[in-house]
Design a protein around this motif. Structure first.
Motif, PDB file in Angstrom:
ATOM      1  N   LYS A 171      33.680  55.391   5.899  1.00  0.00           N
ATOM      2  CA  LYS A 171      33.377  53.989   6.172  1.00  0.00           C
ATOM      3  C   LYS A 171      33.542  53.143   4.920  1.00  0.00           C
ATOM      4  O   LYS A 171      34.084  52.042   4.968  1.00  0.00           O
ATOM      5  CB  LYS A 171      31.944  53.870   6.702  1.00  0.00           C
ATOM      6  N   TRP A 172      33.081  53.662   3.768  1.00  0.00           N
ATOM      7  CA  TRP A 172      33.246  52.923   2.517  1.00  0.00           C
ATOM      8  C   TRP A 172      34.723  52.728   2.193  1.00  0.00           C
ATOM      9  O   TRP A 172      35.134  51.655   1.754  1.00  0.00           O
ATOM     10  CB  TRP A 172      32.557  53.680   1.377  1.00  0.00           C
ATOM     11  N   GLY A 219      27.530  64.453   6.242  1.00  0.00           N
ATOM     12  CA  GLY A 219      27.417  63.000   6.104  1.00  0.00           C
ATOM     13  C   GLY A 219      28.657  62.340   5.547  1.00  0.00           C
ATOM     14  O   GLY A 219      28.596  61.205   5.076  1.00  0.00           O
ATOM     15  N   LEU A 277      30.136  58.536   6.008  1.00  0.00           N
ATOM     16  CA  LEU A 277      29.802  57.367   5.191  1.00  0.00           C
ATOM     17  C   LEU A 277      30.895  57.088   4.168  1.00  0.00           C
ATOM     18  O   LEU A 277      31.233  55.927   3.900  1.00  0.00           O
ATOM     19  CB  LEU A 277      28.460  57.589   4.488  1.00  0.00           C
ATOM     20  N   THR A 296      26.858  55.886  10.798  1.00  0.00           N
ATOM     21  CA  THR A 296      27.253  56.679   9.631  1.00  0.00           C
ATOM     22  C   THR A 296      26.116  56.760   8.611  1.00  0.00           C
ATOM     23  O   THR A 296      25.919  57.802   7.976  1.00  0.00           O
ATOM     24  CB  THR A 296      28.490  56.079   8.958  1.00  0.00           C
ATOM     25  N   THR A 297      25.359  55.689   8.470  1.00  0.00           N
ATOM     26  CA  THR A 297      24.221  55.706   7.535  1.00  0.00           C
ATOM     27  C   THR A 297      23.136  56.654   8.012  1.00  0.00           C
ATOM     28  O   THR A 297      22.589  57.435   7.222  1.00  0.00           O
ATOM     29  CB  THR A 297      23.641  54.292   7.380  1.00  0.00           C
ATOM     30  N   SER A 307      24.199  60.226   7.567  1.00  0.00           N
ATOM     31  CA  SER A 307      24.232  60.584   6.145  1.00  0.00           C
ATOM     32  C   SER A 307      22.831  60.822   5.592  1.00  0.00           C
ATOM     33  O   SER A 307      22.637  61.699   4.742  1.00  0.00           O
ATOM     34  CB  SER A 307      24.933  59.488   5.342  1.00  0.00           C
ATOM     35  N   ILE A 308      21.858  60.043   6.053  1.00  0.00           N
ATOM     36  CA  ILE A 308      20.468  60.262   5.626  1.00  0.00           C
ATOM     37  C   ILE A 308      20.035  61.679   5.997  1.00  0.00           C
ATOM     38  O   ILE A 308      19.452  62.410   5.188  1.00  0.00           O
ATOM     39  CB  ILE A 308      19.533  59.221   6.271  1.00  0.00           C
ATOM     40  N   LEU A 325      20.828  49.748  10.764  1.00  0.00           N
ATOM     41  CA  LEU A 325      21.462  50.905  10.139  1.00  0.00           C
ATOM     42  C   LEU A 325      22.621  51.362  11.012  1.00  0.00           C
ATOM     43  O   LEU A 325      22.465  51.552  12.227  1.00  0.00           O
ATOM     44  CB  LEU A 325      20.461  52.046   9.977  1.00  0.00           C
ATOM     45  N   SER A 326      23.775  51.539  10.401  1.00  0.00           N
ATOM     46  CA  SER A 326      24.935  52.027  11.147  1.00  0.00           C
ATOM     47  C   SER A 326      24.753  53.513  11.469  1.00  0.00           C
ATOM     48  O   SER A 326      23.932  54.208  10.865  1.00  0.00           O
ATOM     49  CB  SER A 326      26.209  51.819  10.343  1.00  0.00           C
ATOM     50  N   THR A 373      21.397  61.883  16.461  1.00  0.00           N
ATOM     51  CA  THR A 373      22.222  60.718  16.098  1.00  0.00           C
ATOM     52  C   THR A 373      23.445  60.595  16.987  1.00  0.00           C
ATOM     53  O   THR A 373      24.154  59.593  16.917  1.00  0.00           O
ATOM     54  CB  THR A 373      22.677  60.816  14.630  1.00  0.00           C
ATOM     55  N   ASN A 390      19.472  51.532  17.060  1.00  0.00           N
ATOM     56  CA  ASN A 390      19.721  50.343  16.247  1.00  0.00           C
ATOM     57  C   ASN A 390      19.130  49.074  16.866  1.00  0.00           C
ATOM     58  O   ASN A 390      19.792  48.042  16.998  1.00  0.00           O
ATOM     59  CB  ASN A 390      21.235  50.163  16.059  1.00  0.00           C
TER      60      ASN A 390
END
Length: 399
Positions: A391-392, A385, A388, A260-261, A264-265, A257-258, A306, A252
């Motif tokens: 987190k949301w 993933g 994410l 979690t992002t 998830s990608i 980009l976090s 990651t 980062n």
């Protein structure tokens, strides 16, 4: 990473006692045993036995070589499971755990994920080159001589690599020797468990193509053995790049980009690859299978890179709470959760393949005996993933 070549060879040249179906669990068992043992080994070598890291790694190299030699004398399928699936895996774990601990200590939190990513890229280089080497050796000499040659290769390469990564002096300093207690406060953080569950899901699906892609290509799409081996190479080559890419993103530095992002990608993209490309392949549809090997290999292969970002996030949370955290121990536990996923996927793979064999319909991948395996791979990858979503939910709760 190249066990699929052996799996395909055993399927066409079975000469041992016992059920041939059992060979399907050897690759995932090996990964599972290796990763499940890592939390214990990381705990031992983080502080208590820090001075013995290189000695332990050399013992691991010896155990690995002996395991492959013993495997070459197998007469029953359980001999292969015990030697290739368990003993060799323990030896590899003894090499990997102390050397990875030393590697992580040479880097700060700002570039640790990138360092891990480059290391994992080297793993994929081996996974890309070895399928062809193993295929040639198996075709010319059979599995017994191949395992003996592989034992010699493992001895030479592992011993050299062990001495290339010395133990960081700070870990064996008098002050470090006095502070032997490992801080376990991070186990109270929800973040650790969110990522651990995600890793279990992702790894349970990741091992399936590594084991069955070769046989699928040979039996369903009717590719030659050489072409099927090429697919396994194409599966591993993208990981050379993706491990460094996802490690870079997880640090980062330039991209906001976090963690979690980033995870998830990797997870969602690999899930779409399995469901839309592998699932829709049919007899003669080589292009889709090649695209699946490349895309799934890229996105799924970069997932473990990651983890450096996960450790950075846990270190940040610990700093906010004025707590200590040991990055090496966290990394070892994350590897352990991956082992749980590998074992779960391996255990689930055999009955799923049998279920598909009893109810195979149609020509697409979903309609073959491998249909349940394809669906399992796609869904488990997607759940890798799920951090994410957590987190949301957390952000919505705050608002």
């Amino acid at each position: 990473m190249s066990y699929g070549v052996f799996q395909e060879y055993y399927a066409g040249s079975w000469e041992l006692q016992g059920s041939q179906d059992v060979t399907g669990i050897i690759g995932t068992t090996s990964n599972g045993v290796m990763y499940l043992s890592m939390p214990f080994l990381f705990a031992l070598f983080t502080r208590r036995w820090a001075r013995r890291r290189q000695t332990a790694a050399l013992c691991g190299a010896a155990l690995t070589c002996i395991s492959f030699l013993l495997s070459s004398f197998s007469t029953h399928v359980w001999h292969l499971v015990a030697t290739q699936g368990v003993m060799a895996a323990l030896g590899c774990s003894l090499i990997y755990s102390p050397t990875t601990l030393s590697l992580g200590e040479w880097y700060s939190s700002g570039n640790r994920a990138m360092a891990y990513g480059v290391t994992l890229s080297c793993k994929n280089i081996v996974g890309s080159a070895c399928p062809f080497l193993l295929r040639v050796l198996l075709d010319r000499h059979g599995f017994r001589t191949t395992l003996r040659i592989w034992a010699a290769i493992a001895a030479g390469s592992s011993i050299l690599s062990i001495f290339l990564i010395p133990t960081q002096p700070s870990s064996t300093s008098p002050s470090a020797l006095r502070t032997r207690k490992i801080p376990w406060q991070f186990l109270k953080h929800k973040t650790f468990y969110i990522y651990s569950i995600a890793i279990i899901f992702q790894s349970s699906g990741y091992g399936i193509p590594q084991t069955y892609l070769n046989t699928y290509a040979h039996e369903v799409t009717l590719l030659s053995q050489t072409s099927a081996t090429l697919l396994l190479t194409l599966f591993n080559i993208p990981g050379i790049v993706s491990s460094s890419v996802f490690g870079y993103l997880s640090d980062n530095k330039r991209f906001s980009l976090s963690t979690t992002t980033v995870t998830s990608i990797s997870a969602v993209s690999s899930a779409l690859s399995a469901l839309l490309l592998w699932g829709l392949t049919s007899q003669g549809s080589t292009v889709l299978l090649v695209l699946f090997s490349i895309t799934f290999g890229f996105f799924a292969g970069g997932y473990s890179a990651t983890w450096g970002g996960v450790i950075n996030e846990l270190e940040l949370e610990a700093a906010q709470r004025n707590e200590a955290v040991d990055p090496g121990m966290v990394y070892g536990l994350l590897n352990g959760t991956r082992g749980i996923g590998y074992v779960s996927g391996g255990i689930a793979g055999v009955p799923l393949l049998r279920a598909g064999s009893r109810s195979s319909l149609g020509n697409f991948g979903y309609g073959t005996a491998y249909g349940p395996l394809i669906i399992f791979t796609g869904l488990s990858s997607a759940f890798g993933g799920w951090g994410l979503l957590w987190k949301w939910k957390k952000l919505l709760h705050l608002t």
